[in-house]
Design a protein around this motif. Structure first.
Motif, PDB file in Angstrom:
ATOM      1  N   THR A 278     -24.479 -36.544  -6.749  1.00  0.00           N
ATOM      2  CA  THR A 278     -25.951 -36.653  -7.132  1.00  0.00           C
ATOM      3  C   THR A 278     -26.479 -35.438  -7.851  1.00  0.00           C
ATOM      4  O   THR A 278     -27.235 -35.405  -8.885  1.00  0.00           O
ATOM      5  CB  THR A 278     -26.757 -36.958  -6.161  1.00  0.00           C
ATOM      6  OG1 THR A 278     -26.410 -38.368  -5.328  1.00  0.00           O
ATOM      7  CG2 THR A 278     -28.341 -37.288  -6.527  1.00  0.00           C
TER       8      THR A 278
ATOM      9  N   ASP B 212     -22.473 -38.188   0.030  1.00  0.00           N
ATOM     10  CA  ASP B 212     -23.298 -38.850  -1.248  1.00  0.00           C
ATOM     11  C   ASP B 212     -22.111 -39.507  -2.043  1.00  0.00           C
ATOM     12  O   ASP B 212     -22.388 -40.407  -2.652  1.00  0.00           O
ATOM     13  CB  ASP B 212     -23.765 -37.171  -1.810  1.00  0.00           C
ATOM     14  CG  ASP B 212     -24.206 -37.544  -3.048  1.00  0.00           C
ATOM     15  OD1 ASP B 212     -25.425 -37.980  -3.178  1.00  0.00           O
ATOM     16  OD2 ASP B 212     -23.800 -37.355  -4.273  1.00  0.00           O
TER      17      ASP B 212
ATOM     18  N   ASP C 296     -21.734 -43.137  -1.998  1.00  0.00           N
ATOM     19  CA  ASP C 296     -22.636 -43.919  -2.606  1.00  0.00           C
ATOM     20  C   ASP C 296     -22.443 -44.571  -3.969  1.00  0.00           C
ATOM     21  O   ASP C 296     -23.217 -45.288  -4.441  1.00  0.00           O
ATOM     22  CB  ASP C 296     -24.151 -43.208  -2.618  1.00  0.00           C
ATOM     23  CG  ASP C 296     -24.750 -43.279  -1.138  1.00  0.00           C
ATOM     24  OD1 ASP C 296     -24.215 -44.038  -0.199  1.00  0.00           O
ATOM     25  OD2 ASP C 296     -25.444 -42.384  -0.837  1.00  0.00           O
ATOM     26  N   TYR C 297     -21.410 -43.973  -4.760  1.00  0.00           N
ATOM     27  CA  TYR C 297     -21.018 -44.241  -5.963  1.00  0.00           C
ATOM     28  C   TYR C 297     -19.863 -44.865  -6.144  1.00  0.00           C
ATOM     29  O   TYR C 297     -18.801 -44.545  -6.055  1.00  0.00           O
ATOM     30  CB  TYR C 297     -20.949 -42.864  -6.933  1.00  0.00           C
ATOM     31  CG  TYR C 297     -22.302 -42.362  -6.883  1.00  0.00           C
ATOM     32  CD1 TYR C 297     -23.011 -42.400  -8.163  1.00  0.00           C
ATOM     33  CD2 TYR C 297     -22.770 -41.105  -6.093  1.00  0.00           C
ATOM     34  CE1 TYR C 297     -24.267 -41.691  -8.212  1.00  0.00           C
ATOM     35  CE2 TYR C 297     -23.938 -40.731  -6.034  1.00  0.00           C
ATOM     36  CZ  TYR C 297     -24.678 -40.720  -7.171  1.00  0.00           C
ATOM     37  OH  TYR C 297     -25.813 -40.165  -7.344  1.00  0.00           O
TER      38      TYR C 297
END
Length: 209
Positions: A49, A141, A144-145
C-alpha cells in the motif's frame, strides 16, 4: 509528453543493475527514466500500500505514464495502473504475482511464527548491502491485494524467466492467460534476468516506441 517510471524490486534500490541499465538506455534516447526509492529510508515498515501511494503521489498532473516494474515493483506497477487513470502502458519484469504463496512458505514454520508474534524478520537488502528488519504488517497488507481484481485493460508487456525460482513463470502465465491485453515474453533466464538485458530492451522498445 509521456513520463517514464521504473519501480525496483523488493529489498532493492534505484541503484540496482536493471534500474541503472534501463536509465542509461532511456538517456541514450534523450528520455528520462524516473526511479523513485520505494524504501523511503524505512524498509522496516514497507508495505505494498505504501509503495502504491508513493508512486501515485509522484505523478505529474495530466501526463500519460508508462511504468516499468521489476518483481515486487512489477506487482506495484500493476496496482498503480489499476488505480491511476494516467497509466497507459505497463512493462513488468518477473512481476511478483502470487508473491506470498511463493515467498512465505520458504521461511519455515519457526521463523514465520516468530515473525507473526512481533519479532521483525531480518531480510538481506541488496541496496543497503546488509540485513534489515521487516515488520509482519508487510504480509498482512499484501494479503489484501488479490491479483484477480486487476482487470483494467492496460496494454501490458510481461517478461519472465523460465528458470525463475523466486516467482515461477506459471504466475505470469496464469495472469496473461485471463487477460487478452497482456503479452508474455518467456526468456531463458532466472528471476534476476541479468543476462538478457539486450533482449529485454529490444522488447521494451518495440512495445513502447
Amino acid at each position: 509528453m509521456t513520463v517514464y517510471v521504473y519501480l525496483h524490486g523488493f529489498a532493492s534500490s534505484p541503484r540496482s543493475r536493471k534500474a541503472q541499465d534501463l536509465r542509461d538506455r532511456f538517456a541514450a534516447l534523450n528520455l528520462t527514466l524516473h526511479i523513485p526509492d520505494l524504501n523511503q529510508n524505512d524498509f522496516t515498515h514497507l508495505t505494498l500500500t505504501r509503495q502504491i501511494q508513493q508512486v501515485c503521489a509522484g505523478f505529474p498532473p495530466d501526463q500519460p505514464i508508462v511504468i516499468i516494474g521489476s518483481s515486487l515493483g512489477g506487482l506495484t506497477a500493476a496496482w498503480v495502473g489499476e488505480q491511476c487513470p494516467q497509466v497507459d502502458r505497463l512493462v513488468l519484469l518477473a512481476p511478483a504475482f502470487e508473491f506470498l504463496n511463493h515467498w512465505v512458505p520458504k521461511l519455515g514454520d519457526k521463523l514465520l511464527r516468530e515473525w507473526q508474534s512481533g519479532k521483525p524478520l531480518m531480510v538481506y537488502h541488496y541496496g543497503a548491502e546488509r540485513l534489515l528488519p521487516l515488520n509482519y504488517q508487510f504480509v498482512v497488507d499484501c494479503a489484501d491485494y488479490d491479483s484477480a481484481r486487476l482487470q483494467k485493460p492496460i496494454p501490458t508487456l510481461i517478461m519472465h524467466g523460465i528458470y525463475d525460482e523466486v516467482i515461477p513463470i506459471q504466475a505470469s502465465q496464469n495472469y496473461a492467460y485471463l487477460r487478452p491485453w497482456v503479452e508474455l515474453v518467456e526468456l531463458e533466464s532466472d528471476h534476476a534476468l541479468a543476462e538478457v538485458s539486450q533482449a529485454i530492451w529490444g522488447s521494451v522498445t518495440q512495445f513502447l516506441f
